[in-house]
Design a protein around this motif. Sequence first.
Motif, mmCIF file in Angstrom:
data_model
loop_
_atom_site.group_PDB
_atom_site.id
_atom_site.type_symbol
_atom_site.label_atom_id
_atom_site.label_comp_id
_atom_site.label_asym_id
_atom_site.label_seq_id
_atom_site.Cartn_x
_atom_site.Cartn_y
_atom_site.Cartn_z
ATOM 1 N N TYR A 357 -4.082 11.840 6.476
ATOM 2 C CA TYR A 357 -3.849 10.411 6.687
ATOM 3 C C TYR A 357 -5.162 9.639 6.651
ATOM 4 O O TYR A 357 -5.224 8.511 6.121
ATOM 5 N N PHE A 358 -6.222 10.214 7.179
ATOM 6 C CA PHE A 358 -7.536 9.576 7.159
ATOM 7 C C PHE A 358 -7.968 9.275 5.726
ATOM 8 O O PHE A 358 -8.517 8.207 5.426
ATOM 9 N N VAL A 359 -7.687 10.208 4.806
ATOM 10 C CA VAL A 359 -8.086 10.044 3.400
ATOM 11 C C VAL A 359 -7.166 9.064 2.674
ATOM 12 O O VAL A 359 -7.626 8.236 1.873
ATOM 13 N N ALA A 360 -5.840 9.128 2.943
ATOM 14 C CA ALA A 360 -4.864 8.360 2.168
ATOM 15 C C ALA A 360 -4.584 6.968 2.717
ATOM 16 O O ALA A 360 -3.956 6.153 2.025
ATOM 17 N N ARG A 361 -5.024 6.681 3.927
ATOM 18 C CA ARG A 361 -4.604 5.460 4.619
ATOM 19 C C ARG A 361 -4.902 4.188 3.832
ATOM 20 O O ARG A 361 -4.036 3.319 3.702
ATOM 21 N N GLU A 362 -6.092 4.056 3.304
ATOM 22 C CA GLU A 362 -6.483 2.812 2.631
ATOM 23 C C GLU A 362 -5.676 2.577 1.367
ATOM 24 O O GLU A 362 -5.289 1.446 1.068
ATOM 25 N N GLN A 363 -5.408 3.641 0.608
ATOM 26 C CA GLN A 363 -4.684 3.489 -0.646
ATOM 27 C C GLN A 363 -3.171 3.394 -0.439
ATOM 28 O O GLN A 363 -2.502 2.552 -1.036
ATOM 29 N N TRP A 364 -2.613 4.277 0.410
ATOM 30 C CA TRP A 364 -1.154 4.333 0.544
ATOM 31 C C TRP A 364 -0.798 5.110 1.814
ATOM 32 O O TRP A 364 -0.734 6.332 1.795
ATOM 33 N N PRO A 365 -0.567 4.433 2.936
ATOM 34 C CA PRO A 365 -0.233 5.129 4.179
ATOM 35 C C PRO A 365 1.005 6.012 4.058
ATOM 36 O O PRO A 365 1.077 7.081 4.668
ATOM 37 N N GLY A 366 1.989 5.575 3.261
ATOM 38 C CA GLY A 366 3.229 6.339 3.138
ATOM 39 C C GLY A 366 3.074 7.676 2.447
ATOM 40 O O GLY A 366 3.988 8.514 2.485
#
Length: 397
Positions: A357-366
């Motif tokens: 989630y730390f890596v994906a949060r900015e681009q796409w939280p889902g």
Amino acid sequence: MIRPLVVIFTAIVLDAVGIGLIFPILPSLLQDVTHAENVAPYIGIMTALYAVMQFIFAPVLGSLSDRLGRRPVLLISLAGAAINYLFLAFAPNVWKLLLGRAIAGLTSANISVAMAYITDISPEDKRARRFGLFNAMFGIGFIIGPVLGGALGDDWLRLPFIAAAVLNACNLLLAFFVLPESRTPTREKIDLAALNPLRPLRWVFSVKSLLPIIFIFFVFSATGEAYGTCWALWGSDTFQWSGLWIGLSLGTFGVCQTLAQAFLPGPAVKLLGERAAILTGVTGTCIALIVMAFATQSWMIFAIMPIFALGGIGVPALQSLATRQVDESQQGQFQGVLASAVSLASIAGPLIFSSFYFVAREQWPGAIWLFVVVVYAIGIPLVLGLRLKEPAPAPAM
């Protein structure tokens, strides 16, 4: 006989409330003390730390209750829980929050003592029903916890911890005046080797035919950790949910899961068989997760809860199938191994999912929910490949 059960069941509800109440407020609380914008790694560490302490101290408290008696160990753990929640309420920095969460995991390890107490006071023909109530009490607490934490946390982030401290203090007083000792303490010397929580896993590697079912339990248990770790972050990032709405969504999820596990597994297994019931549960969960990954409106999450609830039939069916992998003489040892696998998953899962989630949060939280689907997919071939095998003899430990 009724009064001791009331005390024990109340303690279980409060343990589950304590686990659940922190989920809706944890992101905001960590942002408040760390001033970090992305607190996913901290959430993973706190959740895993709680599980580590449970994993280590559950056998310790269980053994101490055999030697010293159930009552003193339960009283000490209840007192420790009340003090710990006050500690969390006023912790000024992240290190003291981590320390408080570790202590919370230690005190919640009293679940093993509570189960032993119920065994002590229950005749064999009533144990199944009372252990069913035990699980129901835990489910009720886990439903109440997130809603209570979200509602109180919107007024003040520390208020849920004060409420939990007061509730545990009341239960401590109730136990002190009402709860009798259930067994005569042995006062024997504690075997330190028996307290090793990894000890049951030694058997698995000597009976390699059981490795697939153990790994399935590990994978499916790990996926369950994604919700407690990432749900609040995702709800806040995607829908700007307040603590109350995060709590209500988690509470709704808990209600649906509890109802599904109470009423669907028996008919599902009878109609479909164990393997198909497991796969049906996984399919329902994965469909719901895919919808969550692409959802743009809050109502969509509540609308898919009945589909999500289908996942509730998978774990009981898997447990039933697992019991048929060994004969009766090995069931106790096998269940200990499964419990260890679930505990290890509770440690690894939060670290893995919070990192993603730390890596994906900015681009796409889902995207976190699609990642959970991928993890589920790892276990499906193993479920399809399971066969009922002749039980292997257990070597001496």
